[in-house]
Design a protein around this motif. Structure first.
Motif, short mmCIF file in Angstrom:
data_model
loop_
_atom_site.label_atom_id
_atom_site.label_comp_id
_atom_site.label_asym_id
_atom_site.label_seq_id
_atom_site.Cartn_x
_atom_site.Cartn_y
_atom_site.Cartn_z
N ARG A 6 0.88 -1.17 0.00
CA ARG A 6 0.00 0.00 0.00
C ARG A 6 0.91 1.21 0.00
NH1 ARG A 6 -4.03 1.75 4.92
NH2 ARG A 6 -4.75 3.69 3.99
N TRP A 7 0.65 2.15 -0.89
CA TRP A 7 1.42 3.37 -0.86
C TRP A 7 0.51 4.58 -1.01
CZ3 TRP A 7 1.11 6.37 -5.17
CH2 TRP A 7 0.97 5.75 -6.41
N THR A 8 0.92 5.64 -0.34
CA THR A 8 0.19 6.89 -0.43
C THR A 8 1.11 7.93 -1.04
OG1 THR A 8 0.85 7.55 1.79
CG2 THR A 8 -1.25 6.40 1.57
N LYS A 9 0.50 8.87 -1.73
CA LYS A 9 1.28 9.88 -2.42
C LYS A 9 0.53 11.21 -2.38
CE LYS A 9 3.95 9.51 -6.42
NZ LYS A 9 4.14 8.97 -7.75
N CYS A 10 1.28 12.27 -2.21
CA CYS A 10 0.74 13.62 -2.28
C CYS A 10 1.39 14.30 -3.49
CB CYS A 10 1.08 14.40 -1.02
SG CYS A 10 0.43 13.65 0.49
N ILE A 11 0.58 14.88 -4.34
CA ILE A 11 1.08 15.51 -5.55
C ILE A 11 0.57 16.95 -5.60
CG2 ILE A 11 1.09 15.41 -8.07
CD1 ILE A 11 0.34 12.43 -7.79
N HIS A 12 1.48 17.86 -5.89
CA HIS A 12 1.09 19.26 -6.09
C HIS A 12 2.14 19.94 -6.96
CE1 HIS A 12 4.01 21.32 -3.43
NE2 HIS A 12 4.02 20.15 -2.83
N SER A 13 1.74 21.02 -7.60
CA SER A 13 2.69 21.78 -8.40
C SER A 13 2.69 23.26 -8.04
CB SER A 13 2.41 21.61 -9.90
OG SER A 13 1.10 22.03 -10.20
N SER A 14 1.66 23.71 -7.35
CA SER A 14 1.60 25.13 -6.99
C SER A 14 2.26 25.37 -5.64
CB SER A 14 0.15 25.60 -6.94
OG SER A 14 -0.53 24.98 -5.87
N LEU A 17 -0.09 25.26 -2.60
CA LEU A 17 -0.64 23.92 -2.32
C LEU A 17 -2.13 23.80 -2.65
CD1 LEU A 17 1.08 23.29 1.14
CD2 LEU A 17 1.99 22.84 -1.14
N SER A 18 -2.65 24.71 -3.42
CA SER A 18 -4.09 24.70 -3.74
C SER A 18 -4.49 23.55 -4.65
CB SER A 18 -4.50 26.03 -4.38
OG SER A 18 -3.80 26.22 -5.59
N ASP A 19 -3.53 22.96 -5.35
CA ASP A 19 -3.84 21.86 -6.27
C ASP A 19 -3.42 20.50 -5.70
OD1 ASP A 19 -1.12 22.28 -6.41
OD2 ASP A 19 -1.00 22.01 -8.57
N MET A 20 -3.28 20.41 -4.38
CA MET A 20 -2.82 19.18 -3.72
C MET A 20 -3.79 18.03 -3.97
SD MET A 20 -0.43 17.87 -1.75
CE MET A 20 0.37 19.22 -0.93
N VAL A 21 -3.24 16.87 -4.32
CA VAL A 21 -4.01 15.64 -4.53
C VAL A 21 -3.41 14.55 -3.65
CG1 VAL A 21 -4.73 13.90 -6.21
CG2 VAL A 21 -4.55 16.29 -6.91
N TYR A 22 -4.26 13.84 -2.96
CA TYR A 22 -3.85 12.71 -2.12
C TYR A 22 -4.30 11.42 -2.80
CZ TYR A 22 -3.99 9.38 1.76
OH TYR A 22 -3.84 8.28 2.56
N ARG A 73 -4.60 17.10 6.54
CA ARG A 73 -3.91 16.55 7.71
C ARG A 73 -2.52 16.00 7.38
NH1 ARG A 73 -7.82 13.18 10.13
NH2 ARG A 73 -7.42 11.70 8.48
N TYR A 74 -2.38 15.32 6.28
CA TYR A 74 -1.12 14.65 5.94
C TYR A 74 -0.35 15.41 4.85
CZ TYR A 74 1.95 11.01 4.08
OH TYR A 74 3.03 10.31 3.62
N CYS A 75 -0.99 15.65 3.71
CA CYS A 75 -0.29 16.21 2.57
C CYS A 75 0.15 17.66 2.79
CB CYS A 75 -1.16 16.14 1.32
SG CYS A 75 -1.45 14.46 0.73
N LYS A 76 -0.80 18.53 3.04
CA LYS A 76 -0.46 19.94 3.17
C LYS A 76 0.42 20.20 4.39
CE LYS A 76 -4.24 21.85 0.47
NZ LYS A 76 -5.39 22.76 0.45
#
Length: 90
Positions: A6-14, A17-22, A73-76
Motif C-alpha cells: 500500500r502506498w500513499t502519495k501527495c502531488i502538487h505543483s503550486s 498547495l491549492s492543487d494538492m491531490v492525495y 492533515r497529511y499532505c499539506k
C-alpha cells in the motif's frame, strides 16, 4: 508467493498547495486493485475484488471522511514543513 503493498502519495505543483491531490493505492502482485484519489473523493476499484472493496469502503462514511481529510492533515501539513526546510532557503 504473493505480494501486497500500500502506498500513499501527495502531488502538487503550486507553491500555495491549492492543487494538492492525495492518492492511496492498494496493490496486490504489482497491480493496483483499489485506489482512493482525493480529486474523485471516493474509492475506485480496478479489479473484481477491488470493485467489491471500493463499494464497501465507499459505504463507510467514517472511512471516507478520514481519507478526504488526509489532504489537509497529511499532505499539506508535510508539504509546508518541506517547503520551509528546502524551498524557502536563500
Amino acid at each position: 508467493g504473493y505480494f501486497y503493498s500500500r502506498w500513499t502519495k501527495c502531488i502538487h505543483s503550486s507553491r500555495d498547495l491549492s492543487d494538492m491531490v492525495y492518492i492511496d493505492n492498494y496493490i496486490f502482485n504489482k497491480d493496483v486493485y483499489i485506489q482512493f484519489n482525493s480529486t474523485v473523493g471516493e474509492y475506485v476499484g480496478y479489479t473484481k475484488h477491488g470493485v467489491y472493496n471500493a463499494e464497501l469502503q465507499n459505504n463507510n462514511t467514517g472511512q471516507l471522511q478520514s481519507e478526504r481529510a488526509q489532504v489537509e492533515r497529511y499532505c499539506k501539513h508535510n508539504a509546508k514543513i518541506s517547503q520551509a526546510a528546502i524551498a524557502d532557503k536563500s
